[in-house]
Design a protein around this motif. Structure first.
Motif, PDB file in Angstrom:
ATOM      1  N   TYR A  28       0.862  -1.180   0.000  1.00  0.00           N
ATOM      2  CA  TYR A  28       0.000   0.000   0.000  1.00  0.00           C
ATOM      3  C   TYR A  28       0.894   1.224   0.000  1.00  0.00           C
ATOM      4  O   TYR A  28       1.951   1.218   0.644  1.00  0.00           O
ATOM      5  CB  TYR A  28      -0.879   0.001   1.264  1.00  0.00           C
ATOM      6  CG  TYR A  28      -1.998   1.000   1.190  1.00  0.00           C
ATOM      7  CD1 TYR A  28      -3.162   0.699   0.494  1.00  0.00           C
ATOM      8  CD2 TYR A  28      -1.893   2.258   1.789  1.00  0.00           C
ATOM      9  CE1 TYR A  28      -4.191   1.621   0.397  1.00  0.00           C
ATOM     10  CE2 TYR A  28      -2.923   3.181   1.693  1.00  0.00           C
ATOM     11  CZ  TYR A  28      -4.072   2.855   1.000  1.00  0.00           C
ATOM     12  OH  TYR A  28      -5.093   3.764   0.896  1.00  0.00           O
ATOM     13  N   PRO A  29       0.489   2.307  -0.680  1.00  0.00           N
ATOM     14  CA  PRO A  29       1.307   3.519  -0.680  1.00  0.00           C
ATOM     15  C   PRO A  29       1.166   4.275   0.644  1.00  0.00           C
ATOM     16  O   PRO A  29       0.422   5.252   0.731  1.00  0.00           O
ATOM     17  CB  PRO A  29       0.752   4.315  -1.865  1.00  0.00           C
ATOM     18  CG  PRO A  29      -0.669   3.867  -2.008  1.00  0.00           C
ATOM     19  CD  PRO A  29      -0.692   2.417  -1.574  1.00  0.00           C
ATOM     20  N   ASP A  79       4.653   4.913  -4.225  1.00  0.00           N
ATOM     21  CA  ASP A  79       4.404   5.210  -5.639  1.00  0.00           C
ATOM     22  C   ASP A  79       4.555   6.694  -5.961  1.00  0.00           C
ATOM     23  O   ASP A  79       4.057   7.155  -6.991  1.00  0.00           O
ATOM     24  CB  ASP A  79       3.031   4.685  -6.093  1.00  0.00           C
ATOM     25  CG  ASP A  79       1.870   5.594  -5.725  1.00  0.00           C
ATOM     26  OD1 ASP A  79       2.027   6.478  -4.861  1.00  0.00           O
ATOM     27  OD2 ASP A  79       0.779   5.422  -6.310  1.00  0.00           O
ATOM     28  N   SER A  80       5.260   7.437  -5.081  1.00  0.00           N
ATOM     29  CA  SER A  80       5.468   8.859  -5.376  1.00  0.00           C
ATOM     30  C   SER A  80       6.746   9.332  -4.698  1.00  0.00           C
ATOM     31  O   SER A  80       7.178   8.765  -3.688  1.00  0.00           O
ATOM     32  CB  SER A  80       4.286   9.695  -4.885  1.00  0.00           C
ATOM     33  OG  SER A  80       4.246   9.721  -3.465  1.00  0.00           O
ATOM     34  N   PRO A 102       7.168  12.280  -3.094  1.00  0.00           N
ATOM     35  CA  PRO A 102       6.930  12.804  -1.740  1.00  0.00           C
ATOM     36  C   PRO A 102       6.803  11.695  -0.691  1.00  0.00           C
ATOM     37  O   PRO A 102       7.343  11.818   0.413  1.00  0.00           O
ATOM     38  CB  PRO A 102       5.609  13.580  -1.868  1.00  0.00           C
ATOM     39  CG  PRO A 102       5.458  13.868  -3.325  1.00  0.00           C
ATOM     40  CD  PRO A 102       6.177  12.780  -4.062  1.00  0.00           C
ATOM     41  N   SER A 105      -3.757   2.928  -7.660  1.00  0.00           N
ATOM     42  CA  SER A 105      -2.477   3.545  -7.329  1.00  0.00           C
ATOM     43  C   SER A 105      -1.391   2.901  -8.198  1.00  0.00           C
ATOM     44  O   SER A 105      -1.641   1.980  -8.965  1.00  0.00           O
ATOM     45  CB  SER A 105      -2.174   3.401  -5.833  1.00  0.00           C
ATOM     46  OG  SER A 105      -2.406   2.080  -5.388  1.00  0.00           O
ATOM     47  N   GLY A 106      -0.153   3.400  -8.050  1.00  0.00           N
ATOM     48  CA  GLY A 106       0.950   2.872  -8.863  1.00  0.00           C
ATOM     49  C   GLY A 106       1.314   3.829  -9.977  1.00  0.00           C
ATOM     50  O   GLY A 106       0.442   4.297 -10.709  1.00  0.00           O
TER      51      GLY A 106
END
Lengths: 357, 357
Positions: free
Chosen positions: B85-86, B111-112, B114, B139-140
């Motif tokens: 999970y992000p 996935d980012s 930040p 997401s992703g």
């Protein structure tokens, strides 16, 4: 709508008690004006604390869906409970009903002769309400067949308090007023039929949050709405509440923003529920993003699609997401974060969470 | 399918451990043949007892969706956990990740840029897996953008273990094999991109229950299916399990039969969940009533429509109802009734129920 309170861990369900108070007062005033008794459905909040606010505003008792919910509220001191469900009194349930009837006045729904006979054999001093179908086509006999069930109940030694219906077909933007008329007709037919069979009943019970505004004095004696106390995205879409009458939302965090037209919130079907009727615009309502749509829900992801030119919030920022169906959402958490004036005032347990039995 | 065990109070979720054993063995054999590591997603069962059966069959660790699930399984002695999970590591989550990393090997999805930087600031010895989008559009990042996130993570002091994807678009009867191909391509592109940026990764992680059968050796190193251990009505409709591979069903009672073509069971969305994709034939599967359809669900009612000439069971009889989405159903109960040879063998707690945080 209230902002996300500071310092909260997401996802969490947050309740604005100021809005709750307004929602309860508004219904109490309308019921007083119309001469209706209010018996709110506690399946929505499952919380003795919220039920107490309803009682203080004049609720005559509570409606519940299961014996387990009734046990929870009886233990919390609520002594007038209607289980608005066609209970099948097997041996375990019979024993629980006997114990429940020791501590509260209990009424139970019934919609068949076998269930009425079975309930009679329980030998508990429970009253019954005959369920009739006013157009939702779920449980409930045809209104003209109410007498047969009522007589079976009376023959089995049960006191028949009245007839009830759930006009669930009011859950469509074009059907709210018609559902109230259908409810009226079904209750009138059922009451006439039961009276013609020689039984005296005192309660005609109906009401749902979307049909409520169309209930007419004299056609129903008791209203059993549940959702009105908190409201949700479905009620907003139906037009049965305004945005500022919504008292519950999930506090969420933006966890991903992988495309220019998409971001992801950390609330999914495991805290919001997966309800989505065809007429709902999405899987919830985003007060801060009026042009965005919750286009899909996974268990822990709400995928939000942003209209062209719309704003994508920064990852790590927080926002509110109003669930489609508040009863389902509340049942997924152990406690509600309650606020007054935008400040966290406590954590109220969802005492009857999971009380399916 | 197993019968409703005697003496059970309904509704309840019943698990057939014999079927569970078969499901676990079958995946273990397929994974061994294909050279895949298995890291089952524990969000499905939320049960250390069931996870232990998976571990004994060779699972290399567990996948979880939240820090709360990871904490539950770490407390139960599972020491290799991937939070797929992000995760946004705010102050409270950072502290929880540090404590978690003291007792288990922990990997976290990202996935980012930040979120990678934020995670680096946690100063916990967690590894990261870069999430890429293989076509589910949740997401992703796009596979070609994996290196940017991986480099940010590495710069923040985190070890990048690998890349992962969830091919959730496999949840359509016509999409299962294509989703496996999309997964393969996405992981390959992401791995190549990350390698070209100078980082060495060892894990390409994918897999979902519907796409599993189409995973090819050498294209993915680790599979993370969840549902396969219990299966559900969705998997049956997708063709990714057979009826006798379904290990969980709700035991229900017929509480109403108000019309010749309709009966009502005492299980609703508060024990089954409300999931219903457009391609599913109804709100669940009724093994004993192949011609009947669960046409609607309320919170405590499953409304079953019977085909002309079909059988309507007597009020008070019991039958099984397989939920559409088992992960949602399990999360609605405090325990599972487990059976062996059709006899109740125990009540296993759903220890991570409600672990949304």
């Amino acid at each position: 709508m209230f902002p996300v309170p500071d310092g909260i861990s997401t996802p969490a369900l947050v309740v604005d008690l100021d809005v709750v108070d307004d929602n309860i007062s508004r219904l109490a005033a309308a019921a007083a004006a119309g001469g209706f008794a209010v018996r709110p459905h506690a399946k929505t909040h499952k919380s003795p604390r919220l039920a107490d606010l309803q009682r203080r505003a004049g609720a005559v008792g509570l409606t519940v869906a299961t014996i387990g919910e009734a046990e929870t509220f009886a233990a919390a001191g609520f002594d007038d409970l209607f289980i608005a469900y066609p209970v099948w009194a097997d041996a375990a349930r019979a024993e629980r009903l006997r114990r429940l009837a020791d501590r509260a006045l209990v009424a139970v729904g019934v919609d068949s002769v076998p269930a009425a006979r079975r309930l009679g054999a329980v030998s508990a001093p429970v009253e019954v309400m005959i369920e009739v179908d006013s157009g939702h086509h779920r449980s409930g006999v045809a209104p003209g067949a109410a007498a047969e069930v009522a007589l079976a109940a009376a023959d089995a030694g049960l006191r028949v308090r009245g007839v009830f219906t759930f006009p669930g077909h009011a859950y469509h933007p074009d059907a709210r007023s018609q559902a109230a008329r259908d409810e009226e007709t079904a209750l009138a037919v059922a009451a006439r039929t039961v009276a013609a069979a020689g039984l005296t009943i005192t309660v005609l019970s109906g009401g749902s949050t979307p049909s409520l505004a169309y209930s007419r004095p004299g056609t129903v004696t008791e209203l059993r709405p549940g959702v009105y106390v908190l409201n949700d995205a479905q009620q907003l879409a139906l037009g049965s509440c305004t945005a500022d009458q919504i008292a519950l939302a999930a506090a969420t965090t933006v966890v991903s923003a992988p495309a220019p037209d998409r971001f992801v919130l950390d609330a999914g079907s495991k805290i919001l529920g997966a309800d989505r009727p065809a007429w709902a615009p999405g899987f919830g309502h985003l007060p801060e993003f009026p042009d965005a749509t919750v286009t899909s829900l996974s268990e822990h992801h709400a995928v939000v699609t942003v209209a062209p030119g719309g704003r994508v919030p920064p990852i790590g920022s927080t926002t509110l997401l109003v669930p489609n169906h508040v009863c389902a959402a509340v049942n997924l958490v152990d406690h509600l974060v309650v606020t007054r004036g935008g400040v966290v005032a406590g954590h109220w347990p969802v005492t009857a969470r999971g009380a399916n039995l």
